[in-house]
Motif scaffolding. Sequence first.
Motif, PDB file in Angstrom:
ATOM      1  N   LEU A   1       0.902  -1.086  -0.060  1.00  0.00           N
ATOM      2  CA  LEU A   1      -0.058   0.102   0.008  1.00  0.00           C
ATOM      3  C   LEU A   1       0.914   1.269  -0.073  1.00  0.00           C
ATOM      4  N   MET A   2       0.284   2.295  -0.736  1.00  0.00           N
ATOM      5  CA  MET A   2       1.154   3.578  -0.573  1.00  0.00           C
ATOM      6  C   MET A   2       0.159   4.675  -0.511  1.00  0.00           C
ATOM      7  N   ASN A   3       0.745   5.773  -0.034  1.00  0.00           N
ATOM      8  CA  ASN A   3      -0.106   7.190  -0.066  1.00  0.00           C
ATOM      9  C   ASN A   3       1.062   8.285   0.585  1.00  0.00           C
ATOM     10  N   ALA A   4       0.875   9.499   0.461  1.00  0.00           N
ATOM     11  CA  ALA A   4       1.457  10.551   0.884  1.00  0.00           C
ATOM     12  C   ALA A   4       2.077  10.382   2.073  1.00  0.00           C
ATOM     13  N   LYS A   5       1.368   9.862   2.978  1.00  0.00           N
ATOM     14  CA  LYS A   5       1.861   9.877   4.455  1.00  0.00           C
ATOM     15  C   LYS A   5       2.539   8.528   4.747  1.00  0.00           C
ATOM     16  N   LEU A   6       2.252   7.225   3.981  1.00  0.00           N
ATOM     17  CA  LEU A   6       3.329   6.193   4.299  1.00  0.00           C
ATOM     18  C   LEU A   6       4.613   6.475   3.509  1.00  0.00           C
ATOM     19  N   ALA A   7       4.735   7.272   2.269  1.00  0.00           N
ATOM     20  CA  ALA A   7       5.674   7.505   1.779  1.00  0.00           C
ATOM     21  C   ALA A   7       6.908   8.352   2.354  1.00  0.00           C
ATOM     22  N   SER A   8       6.301   9.054   3.557  1.00  0.00           N
ATOM     23  CA  SER A   8       7.095  10.153   4.097  1.00  0.00           C
ATOM     24  C   SER A   8       7.608   9.375   5.446  1.00  0.00           C
ATOM     25  N   LEU A   9       7.313   8.186   5.880  1.00  0.00           N
ATOM     26  CA  LEU A   9       7.854   7.533   7.107  1.00  0.00           C
ATOM     27  C   LEU A   9       9.153   7.058   6.773  1.00  0.00           C
ATOM     28  N   ARG A  10       9.740   6.771   7.941  1.00  0.00           N
ATOM     29  CA  ARG A  10      11.139   6.234   8.029  1.00  0.00           C
ATOM     30  C   ARG A  10      11.530   5.517   9.281  1.00  0.00           C
ATOM     31  N   LYS A  11      11.801   6.355  10.290  1.00  0.00           N
ATOM     32  CA  LYS A  11      11.730   5.675  11.731  1.00  0.00           C
ATOM     33  C   LYS A  11      10.392   5.988  12.565  1.00  0.00           C
ATOM     34  N   VAL A  12       9.883   5.057  12.986  1.00  0.00           N
ATOM     35  CA  VAL A  12       8.366   4.964  13.227  1.00  0.00           C
ATOM     36  C   VAL A  12       8.519   4.279  14.896  1.00  0.00           C
ATOM     37  N   HIS A  13       7.853   5.069  15.672  1.00  0.00           N
ATOM     38  CA  HIS A  13       7.515   4.301  16.992  1.00  0.00           C
ATOM     39  C   HIS A  13       5.909   3.945  16.865  1.00  0.00           C
ATOM     40  N   GLY A  14       5.528   2.694  16.810  1.00  0.00           N
ATOM     41  CA  GLY A  14       4.297   2.075  16.679  1.00  0.00           C
ATOM     42  C   GLY A  14       3.950   1.131  17.242  1.00  0.00           C
ATOM     43  N   LYS A  15       2.960   0.271  16.855  1.00  0.00           N
ATOM     44  CA  LYS A  15       2.405  -0.920  17.415  1.00  0.00           C
ATOM     45  C   LYS A  15       2.180  -2.071  16.260  1.00  0.00           C
ATOM     46  N   ILE A  16       2.563  -3.293  16.871  1.00  0.00           N
ATOM     47  CA  ILE A  16       2.056  -4.249  15.896  1.00  0.00           C
ATOM     48  C   ILE A  16       0.696  -5.061  16.890  1.00  0.00           C
ATOM     49  N   VAL A  17      -0.291  -4.942  15.915  1.00  0.00           N
ATOM     50  CA  VAL A  17      -1.598  -5.568  16.438  1.00  0.00           C
ATOM     51  C   VAL A  17      -1.321  -6.993  16.447  1.00  0.00           C
ATOM     52  N   VAL A  18      -1.436  -7.495  17.764  1.00  0.00           N
ATOM     53  CA  VAL A  18      -1.307  -8.991  18.023  1.00  0.00           C
ATOM     54  C   VAL A  18      -2.712  -9.617  17.950  1.00  0.00           C
ATOM     55  N   ASN A  19      -3.649  -9.027  18.513  1.00  0.00           N
ATOM     56  CA  ASN A  19      -5.239  -9.807  18.278  1.00  0.00           C
ATOM     57  C   ASN A  19      -6.026  -8.605  18.265  1.00  0.00           C
ATOM     58  N   GLU A  20      -7.397  -8.676  17.829  1.00  0.00           N
ATOM     59  CA  GLU A  20      -8.411  -7.875  18.133  1.00  0.00           C
ATOM     60  C   GLU A  20      -9.634  -8.556  18.759  1.00  0.00           C
ATOM     61  N   TYR A  21     -10.294  -7.883  19.545  1.00  0.00           N
ATOM     62  CA  TYR A  21     -11.707  -8.200  20.321  1.00  0.00           C
ATOM     63  C   TYR A  21     -12.622  -7.375  20.019  1.00  0.00           C
ATOM     64  N   THR A  22     -13.801  -7.854  19.877  1.00  0.00           N
ATOM     65  CA  THR A  22     -15.119  -6.984  19.631  1.00  0.00           C
ATOM     66  C   THR A  22     -16.134  -7.829  20.461  1.00  0.00           C
ATOM     67  N   GLY A  23     -16.642  -6.934  21.253  1.00  0.00           N
ATOM     68  CA  GLY A  23     -17.576  -7.518  22.240  1.00  0.00           C
ATOM     69  C   GLY A  23     -18.252  -6.339  23.034  1.00  0.00           C
ATOM     70  N   LEU A  24     -18.932  -6.583  24.156  1.00  0.00           N
ATOM     71  CA  LEU A  24     -19.472  -5.735  24.866  1.00  0.00           C
ATOM     72  C   LEU A  24     -18.605  -5.091  26.112  1.00  0.00           C
ATOM     73  N   LYS A  25     -18.451  -3.783  26.128  1.00  0.00           N
ATOM     74  CA  LYS A  25     -17.580  -3.229  27.013  1.00  0.00           C
ATOM     75  C   LYS A  25     -18.094  -2.896  28.429  1.00  0.00           C
ATOM     76  N   VAL A  26     -17.505  -3.419  29.528  1.00  0.00           N
ATOM     77  CA  VAL A  26     -18.164  -3.194  30.621  1.00  0.00           C
ATOM     78  C   VAL A  26     -17.210  -2.884  31.809  1.00  0.00           C
ATOM     79  N   SER A  27     -17.320  -2.017  32.355  1.00  0.00           N
ATOM     80  CA  SER A  27     -16.452  -1.450  33.402  1.00  0.00           C
ATOM     81  C   SER A  27     -15.888  -2.613  34.460  1.00  0.00           C
ATOM     82  N   ARG A  28     -14.783  -2.563  34.716  1.00  0.00           N
ATOM     83  CA  ARG A  28     -14.204  -3.772  35.699  1.00  0.00           C
ATOM     84  C   ARG A  28     -14.881  -3.789  36.970  1.00  0.00           C
ATOM     85  N   ASP A  29     -15.066  -2.448  37.570  1.00  0.00           N
ATOM     86  CA  ASP A  29     -15.829  -2.184  38.839  1.00  0.00           C
ATOM     87  C   ASP A  29     -17.389  -2.948  38.912  1.00  0.00           C
ATOM     88  N   ALA A  30     -17.796  -3.214  37.696  1.00  0.00           N
ATOM     89  CA  ALA A  30     -19.066  -3.800  37.722  1.00  0.00           C
ATOM     90  C   ALA A  30     -19.240  -5.351  37.797  1.00  0.00           C
TER      91      ALA A  30
END
Length: 412
Positions: free
Chosen positions: A312-341
């Motif tokens: 993939l390529m666009n103007a923003k990606l073309a300008s990247l070189r040294k990046v502090h970022g994240k690698i997505v290991v897993n993705e979770y979709t569900g109902l969000k509930v406060s831990r206090d509950a």
Amino acid sequence: MKSKDRLLKVLAAAAAVIIVVFFASEIYSLTARSYTTRVVYEQTVLETVDADMFIIRNETLLSSTAAGVTVPLAENAERVSKGSSIAAVFPSEASAENYVKSVSLKSRLEAYQKIDSQLRLADVDMEKLTGEIDADFKKLTEAAYSNDYSSLGEDKLAFSEKLSRKQISLGRDVDCSAKIAEIQNQISALSSSSTPTEIITAESSGYYVSKADGYENILTVEDIDSLTAERLEEAMKAEKKEVSAASIGKVIDGYNWYIAAVTDTAKATEFSKDKTVRLVFGDSEDETVSAYIYSVKAVDASRSLVVFRCNLMNAKLASLRKVHGKIVVNEYTGLKVSRDAVRLDENGKSGVFVRRGNIVNFRSVNIIYSEDSFVIASKPESGDGVSLDYPHLKLYDEVIISGKELKDGMVI
């Protein structure tokens, strides 16, 4: 007799006091209880690994020996073919400005000529055309609201062209001849003063980028298979080279580019070759890109070198070189509930209390992901081996976050 009456009065008074105290106590108990609730919504969260990434590409630097003002002929990150014109050099600032004006005028001329050639249209899907006009108008207003005027000229022409088509189809006269003649005269007047002294062409096919960053060719695609953690670390620490004053940008060669990072071996075990993952560049999880895992190499007991491939390529990606970022290991979709509950039922299984009207009910939660402040619960599907003692939490349930002495079925 009098003593008996006095005793009855004392007992009656004491009973009244007890009744008053009892009801006051009950009222206080009810009013003192506070129940904080929160509606349940669905949310997707990402489990990520932080990583310092280095972008690796094959890049051909471009330069011009001609003196003057350079004007790009291609957009940033635009795909160009070998031999195509990507920049022009002009003898002066004025001639460069005239060239830019003439290009803009030619785009306007083409739009007006297109409108003029349509005349009366007999076969027009009016509903579709109206929808396109509304969408273009919305795009213009959003650009004005966000102060993004980069494509305003083109968007305005597209909107005008569709609006004219609608007017023509409704039987209205739209005469563009005067405007066409005016623009043609303007182009002719600029032609003699907008001639470039040099046209720069692409030496190879790829993506044109108008600026060099000084890190070109520190690592190349040919280095990928032999890349080590030490070489990657050297590249991350390398100082950028001085960009020549004659530089007019570069071409990113080929379709594929690579991202290299050293990450935790425990997490790297989740990466398998040819698997697709998402990479987050920067702090915002909205800025992600899909990439293939090209290779995973163990560095030592705790670290692994992971290389990703992306096309993939666009103007923003073309300008990247040294990046502090994240690698997505897993993705979770569900109902969000406060831990206090979250509470435990009599069998030690997780659940929450929900409020429906003035009734409290206990609902099971199947926790698939948790953080310090919240959990993500997924409703079990039939046959997945999860047994529940209570009905499962549902979307939009009103979960009780705080409250004392809660019981299933109680009235509040």
